[in-house]
Scaffold this motif. Structure first.
Motif, PDB file in Angstrom:
ATOM      1  N   GLU A  10       0.818  -1.209   0.000  1.00  0.00           N
ATOM      2  CA  GLU A  10       0.000   0.000   0.000  1.00  0.00           C
ATOM      3  C   GLU A  10       0.853   1.261   0.000  1.00  0.00           C
ATOM      4  N   ARG A  11       2.025   1.179   0.594  1.00  0.00           N
ATOM      5  CA  ARG A  11       2.891   2.345   0.688  1.00  0.00           C
ATOM      6  C   ARG A  11       3.796   2.519  -0.534  1.00  0.00           C
ATOM      7  N   GLN A  12       3.774   1.579  -1.425  1.00  0.00           N
ATOM      8  CA  GLN A  12       4.643   1.666  -2.594  1.00  0.00           C
ATOM      9  C   GLN A  12       4.025   2.544  -3.676  1.00  0.00           C
ATOM     10  N   LEU A  13       4.886   3.280  -4.367  1.00  0.00           N
ATOM     11  CA  LEU A  13       4.447   4.042  -5.531  1.00  0.00           C
ATOM     12  C   LEU A  13       4.259   3.082  -6.700  1.00  0.00           C
ATOM     13  N   GLN A  14       3.122   3.194  -7.373  1.00  0.00           N
ATOM     14  CA  GLN A  14       2.793   2.243  -8.427  1.00  0.00           C
ATOM     15  C   GLN A  14       3.830   2.244  -9.544  1.00  0.00           C
ATOM     16  N   TRP A  16       6.900   2.751  -9.356  1.00  0.00           N
ATOM     17  CA  TRP A  16       8.175   2.167  -8.923  1.00  0.00           C
ATOM     18  C   TRP A  16       8.004   0.746  -8.394  1.00  0.00           C
ATOM     19  N   GLN A  17       6.864   0.132  -8.625  1.00  0.00           N
ATOM     20  CA  GLN A  17       6.509  -1.121  -7.978  1.00  0.00           C
ATOM     21  C   GLN A  17       7.552  -2.224  -8.178  1.00  0.00           C
ATOM     22  N   GLY A  18       8.136  -2.298  -9.357  1.00  0.00           N
ATOM     23  CA  GLY A  18       9.060  -3.389  -9.637  1.00  0.00           C
ATOM     24  C   GLY A  18      10.430  -3.229  -9.018  1.00  0.00           C
ATOM     25  N   LEU A 114      13.481   9.240  -0.726  1.00  0.00           N
ATOM     26  CA  LEU A 114      13.889   8.915   0.642  1.00  0.00           C
ATOM     27  C   LEU A 114      12.923   7.911   1.268  1.00  0.00           C
ATOM     28  N   TYR A 115      11.627   8.078   1.018  1.00  0.00           N
ATOM     29  CA  TYR A 115      10.657   7.124   1.526  1.00  0.00           C
ATOM     30  C   TYR A 115      10.825   5.761   0.844  1.00  0.00           C
ATOM     31  N   PHE A 116      11.213   5.772  -0.425  1.00  0.00           N
ATOM     32  CA  PHE A 116      11.512   4.528  -1.132  1.00  0.00           C
ATOM     33  C   PHE A 116      12.637   3.774  -0.421  1.00  0.00           C
ATOM     34  N   VAL A 117      13.693   4.505  -0.069  1.00  0.00           N
ATOM     35  CA  VAL A 117      14.817   3.898   0.644  1.00  0.00           C
ATOM     36  C   VAL A 117      14.360   3.386   2.006  1.00  0.00           C
ATOM     37  N   GLU A 118      13.554   4.192   2.698  1.00  0.00           N
ATOM     38  CA  GLU A 118      13.131   3.810   4.044  1.00  0.00           C
ATOM     39  C   GLU A 118      12.272   2.557   4.038  1.00  0.00           C
ATOM     40  N   ILE A 119      11.335   2.478   3.102  1.00  0.00           N
ATOM     41  CA  ILE A 119      10.481   1.293   3.027  1.00  0.00           C
ATOM     42  C   ILE A 119      11.315   0.045   2.746  1.00  0.00           C
ATOM     43  N   GLY A 486      -1.317 -10.358  -5.437  1.00  0.00           N
ATOM     44  CA  GLY A 486      -0.229  -9.706  -4.709  1.00  0.00           C
ATOM     45  C   GLY A 486      -0.610  -9.235  -3.340  1.00  0.00           C
ATOM     46  N   ASP A 487      -1.887  -8.963  -3.102  1.00  0.00           N
ATOM     47  CA  ASP A 487      -2.289  -8.446  -1.805  1.00  0.00           C
ATOM     48  C   ASP A 487      -2.122  -9.484  -0.718  1.00  0.00           C
ATOM     49  N   ALA A 488      -2.218 -10.742  -1.100  1.00  0.00           N
ATOM     50  CA  ALA A 488      -2.096 -11.775  -0.083  1.00  0.00           C
ATOM     51  C   ALA A 488      -0.683 -11.875   0.420  1.00  0.00           C
ATOM     52  N   GLU A 489       0.264 -11.911  -0.493  1.00  0.00           N
ATOM     53  CA  GLU A 489       1.697 -11.885  -0.208  1.00  0.00           C
ATOM     54  C   GLU A 489       2.127 -12.917   0.822  1.00  0.00           C
ATOM     55  N   CYS A 490       1.404 -13.991   0.850  1.00  0.00           N
ATOM     56  CA  CYS A 490       1.791 -15.082   1.757  1.00  0.00           C
ATOM     57  C   CYS A 490       1.898 -14.606   3.188  1.00  0.00           C
ATOM     58  N   ASP A 491       1.036 -13.683   3.586  1.00  0.00           N
ATOM     59  CA  ASP A 491       1.153 -13.080   4.907  1.00  0.00           C
ATOM     60  C   ASP A 491       0.174 -13.654   5.909  1.00  0.00           C
ATOM     61  N   GLU A 492      -0.503 -14.751   5.554  1.00  0.00           N
ATOM     62  CA  GLU A 492      -1.429 -15.304   6.530  1.00  0.00           C
ATOM     63  C   GLU A 492      -0.697 -15.686   7.808  1.00  0.00           C
TER      64      GLU A 492
END
Length: 706
Positions: A10-14, A16-18, A114-119, A486-492
Motif C-alpha cells: 500500500e505504501r509503494q508508488l505504483q 516504482w513497484q518493480g 527517501l521514503y523509497f529507501v526507508e520502506i 499480490g495483496d495476499a503476499e503469503c502473509d497469513e
C-alpha cells in the motif's frame, strides 16, 4: 489487521513497484528453507549461501534504481541551476518565485525517493529478523558485517543513503539562497544553525535523520523518558499535522509534578543519617529511610498507571494529598521521637509517586510533533529536581521552635516539601484541564496507531508461523492458486488475533514479549540505577566517616553530580552518538561504570577526597551516558503492545529502576549492621559483580543490538 506485506504494498508508488524489495518472494524462501532443512535436502551452509545471494540481488536492484533516480534529480537541479545563475533572471521576481516552486517540486520528488529507501530498509530489517528468529543462525550479524564495511558495499546505499546528501544539499542551498534574496536570512553556510522556513526542507531533513538514526541533544534527552515515540511509516506526500487540542498548562503541571517529586526524593539524602541517629537508630538506617519511598513506588507505579486509563486529574490530586501528608509525618517524627513515623511518612511519599501518570499524559495527550520536546522536558525536570533536592537541603541549616514544633536541618525538608505540595495542589485544582476519556478512547487510539505502526514495530516479536491451522490455510491457498494475488503476499502466517495487537494486561504478558536482548537492556538499567543509588544514598555516611564532611559539603557534592546530567547529554546526544554506534557506546559506558566502581574501593592506601570525588564522578557520568543509550535502543525494539496501556514500556523501566533502588538501599542498611568501616567496600562489591555480569551479557547479545 493489515499484514506486513499488504501494508508494504500500500505504501509503494505504483510507477516504482518493480524496484521495491520483493518481500513476498523472500518470505516464501524462508518458509521453503524450513521445509528443506526438516527433510534434509539442504544443509545450513547451502541455506545461508542461497539466502545471501537472493538478498544481494534484491539490494542491487534497489541500489541501481536509487542511483538512476539520483541522476535524474541531479539533472533537473543542474538545469534549474543554470536558470538560477543566469544574469538576466536573477532580479526577476516572477522568475525567482517560479524557481522556488521548481526546487520545491524537486524536493518533493527527493522526499519520495527517501521514503523509497526507508520502506526498503524496513523490509530488509524485517526479513533479516524473521530469518534469524526462524533458524537461530544470527545471519543478520554475518550479512551486515561482511557487506557493510566492504569497499563496494551496496548495503550502505540503503542503510546510510550514500550520495543522497549531495542532492539534499543542493536543494537546501538553493532554496536558502532564493529566500536570502528576499531578505529573510543569510546563506545556510554562513549561519547553518538558523532553521529553514520551507516545510519541504524540514520534511527532507526529518526523513534523512530517520534513515540514519541521527540524533541531537533534545532527541537524546527525550529517550531517557522511554516514552514510546510513534514510528509511523510515512507516505511520500504526507505532512504531519499539529494537534493543538492539548492543554499546555496541564503539560506544565505534569512536568512540575515530576520536578517536585524528584526534589522530594533527594532532599533528605544529605540529612537522612543524622535524622536516623537523632531518633536513636544507626546512621546506616538511612538506607531504609531513603529506600522506603522506592518500596512504595513499586506498587504505586502500577495503580497510578492503571488509574491514568480513566483520568489524569484525579490521580494527580491524590498524589499531591498523599505527598503532603507524607512530608508532614516526616517532619513530625522528630518531635514524636519515632523512627516509625519517619518511615511511614516516607512510605506515604512513595505511594504518591505519579511518574507513571506524567509519562502516560505525555504519551497519550501530547501531539506527536512536540512529544519529543515534552519527553525531554520530563527528563530535564527530573534531572533538575535531582540537583535541586540536595542543594536545597544544604540551605536549610537552621534550628528553632515554633508552636512546639522543631524546625532544623532534619525536619525542614519535610516542612518545605509539604508547603510545596499544598501550593501545587491549589495550582492543579485551578489550572488543570482533564482530557477527554471516553470508555473506548485508549483502545481505539491503540488500535488505530498500531495499524499505522504495523510495518516498523511488528517484526521483532511476531512469530514466523502462528499456528498449524494458519499453515494449512496458506498451503491450501497456494494449491488453489489464490496466492497469485499480490495483496495476499503469503502473509497469513503473520496475521494474529486482534487481541495480540492490544496493550498487554499483565506483567506476565509483558514479560513474554521481551526478547533476550531486551532482558539484557533491562538488566543494564537495573545495574546503573543500583550503582547510582549506592553512590548517592551512602554518600553522607561514607563522607562523614572518612572525611568528616558536613551536611553542606555533602549537599554541594550531590548537587554537582546532578548538574552534570544536562551537559553530559548535550555532548553525547549532539556528538558522540552520531560518531559511534549505540551498541559501541553501550558497551564502552558499562566498562567506564565498572572502572568508576573499582576506583571507589578503599584498598590498602589512605582513602582520599580526590579518589572518592573522581571515582564517583566517573561512575555517575558514565551511568548517565549508559542510561540514554540503553533506553534509546530499548525504545526501538520494544513491541508496539508496550507503547500504551497500563503495563507499558515506561512502567517496565520504572519498575526495574525502582527495584534497583530498593535493593541498593536495603543493601546499605544490612551491610551497615557490620559497621561503618565495612560499608563502602561491601556495598560496592555487588555493584561491581552486577556490572561485570551486564558486560558479559552485552557481549553475548551484541550482535542483536542494531
Amino acid at each position: 489487521m493489515v499484514a506486513f506485506g499488504k501494508k508494504l504494498k500500500e505504501r509503494q508508488l505504483q510507477e516504482w513497484q518493480g524496484y521495491y524489495i520483493n518481500y513476498k518472494l523472500m518470505k516464501k524462501k524462508v518458509k521453503q528453507y524450513g521445509q528443506h532443512i526438516e527433510t534434509g535436502t539442504l544443509g545450513r551452509r547451502q541455506v545461508l549461501k542461497d539466502f545471501s545471494r537472493m538478498l544481494d540481488i534484491q539490494i542491487e536492484k534497489i541500489v541501481l534504481f536509487l542511483l538512476e533516480q539520483q541522476g535524474l534529480l541531479a539533472g533537473r537541479l543542474a538545469k534549474l541551476g543554470e536558470q538560477h545563475n543566469s544574469p538576466d533572471q536573477q532580479s526577476d521576481i516572477a522568475t525567482i518565485s517560479q524557481l522556488r516552486e521548481a526546487y520545491r517540486e524537486v524536493g518533493l520528488d527527493l522526499l519520495k525517493l527517501l521514503y523509497f529507501v526507508e520502506i526498503n530498509a524496513i523490509g530488509l530489517r524485517k526479513i533479516l529478523k524473521k530469518f534469524d528468529k526462524r533458524f537461530g543462525y544470527r545471519f543478520t550479524d554475518y550479512y551486515v558485517k561482511t557487506r557493510a564495511d566492504h569497499p563496494y558495499s551496496q548495503l550502505q546505499q540503503v542503510f546510510k543513503h550514500v550520495g543522497i546528501g549531495a542532492v539534499v544539499g543542493a536543494i537546501t542551498r538553493n532554496l536558502g539562497d532564493l529566500q536570502e534574496r528576499q531578505g529573510s536570512y543569510a546563506s545556510i553556510y554562513d549561519q547553518p544553525a538558523l532553521p529553514l522556513q520551507d516545510p519541504v526542507i524540514d520534511s527532507i531533513k526529518s526523513a534523512v535523520d530517520r534513515l540514519g538514526y541521527s540524533t541531537n541533544f533534545l532527541h537524546f534527552l527525550a529517550q531517557h523518558a522511554l516514552i514510546m515515540q510513534d514510528e509511523i511509516l510515512p507516505s511520500p506526500v504526507e505532512e504531519e499535522l499539529v494537534d493543538k487540542s492539548y492543554h499546555f498548562d496541564s503539560l506544565i503541571l505534569n512536568l512540575a509534578n515530576t520536578f517536585l517529586y524528584m526534589i522530594n526524593t533527594y532532599i533528605i539524602v544529605p540529612t537522612a543519617d543524622d535524622y536516623s541517629m537523632s531518633l536513636g537508630a544507626a546512621a546506616t538506617v538511612c538506607g531504609i529511610v531513603i529506600g522506603a519511598m522506592a518500596v512504595a513506588q513499586v506498587f504505586s507505579s502500577v495503580y497510578f498507571s492503571a488509574w491514568s486509563n480513566r483520568s489524569y486529574f484525579r490521580p494527580l490530586v491524590f498524589s499531591s494529598i498523599v505527598l503532603f501528608v507524607g512530608n508532614i509525618m516526616y517532619a513530625l517524627a522528630f518531635d514524636f521521637n519515632s523512627i516509625w513515623i519517619l518511615l511511614i511518612g516516607r512510605v506515604f511519599c512513595g505511594l504518591g509517586s505519579a511518574r507513571a501518570v506524567n509519562r502516560r499524559y505525555i504519551s497519550d495527550c501530547v501531539p506527536l510533533k512536540i512529544r519529543m520536546q515534552a519527553s525531554a522536558g520530563f527528563v530535564s525536570a527530573s534531572a533538575l529536581g535531582m540537583a535541586c533536592g540536595p542543594a536545597l537541603a544544604g540551605l536549610l541549616q537552621t534550628n528553632f521552635k515554633l508552636f512546639n514544633l522543631t524546625f532544623n536541618q532534619d525536619t525542614l525538608p519535610g516542612w518545605v516539601m509539604a508547603v510545596a505540595w499544598l501550593l501545587y495542589l491549589v495550582w492543579l485544582w485551578i489550572a488543570f484541564k482533564e482530557p477527554s476519556h471516553e470508555d473506548d478512547y485508549v483502545e481505539q487510539q491503540s488500535n488505530t496507531e498500531t495499524q499505522q505502526n504495523d510495518v516498523m514495530e511488528r517484526g521483532l516479536q511476531q512469530p514466523l508461523l502462528i499456528t498449524e491451522k494458519i499453515e494449512r490455510s496458506s498451503e491450501e491457498k497456494e494449491r488453489n492458486g489464490d496466492d497469485d494475488d499480490g495483496d495476499a503476499e503469503c502473509d497469513e502466517s503473520e496475521e494474529a488475533p486482534e487481541e495480540s495487537r492490544k496493550p498487554v494486561t499483565s506483567f506476565a504478558s509483558a514479560y513474554r514479549l521481551l526478547t533476550p536482548s531486551i532482558k539484557v537492556q533491562l538488566l543494564i538499567y537495573f545495574m546503573l540505577k543500583y550503582a547510582m543509588e549506592i553512590l548517592l544514598s551512602e554518600s553522607s555516611v561514607v563522607t562523614t566517616y572518612y572525611f568528616g564532611w558536613t551536611t553542606s559539603s555533602v549537599s554541594i557534592f550531590l548537587a554537582c553530580l546532578g548538574l552534570t546530567v544536562l551537559p553530559v547529554n548535550i555532548v553525547v546526544g549532539s556528538y558522540i552518538s552520531n560518531m559511534f554506534q549505540e551498541r559501541q557506546i553501550l558497551l564502552a559506558s558499562q566498562i567506564m561504570v565498572c572502572i568508576g566502581i573499582l576506583l571507589s574501593f578503599n584498598f590498602f592506601v589512605k582513602y582520599t577526597v580526590p579518589q572518592y570525588v573522581c571515582s564517583g564522578l566517573i561512575m555517575f557520568v558514565s551511568a548517565e551516558v549508559l542510561e540514554g543509550v540503553n533506553l534509546s535502543l530499548l525504545s526501538r525494539v520494544m513491541s508496539s503492545r508496550l507503547s500504551r496501556g497500563t503495563y507499558n514500556g515506561g512502567l517496565l523501566s520504572t519498575e526495574a529502576g525502582t527495584l534497583a533502588r530498593v535493593v541498593a538501599d536495603g543493601t546499605i542498611t544490612l551491610i551497615g549492621l557490620l559497621g561503618t568501616s565495612s560499608l563502602l567496600n561491601l556495598t560496592l562489591l555487588p555493584s561491581f559483580l552486577i556490572c561485570v555480569g551486564c558486560i558479559i551479557a552485552t557481549c553475548y547479545t551484541y550482535n542483536s543490538l542494531y
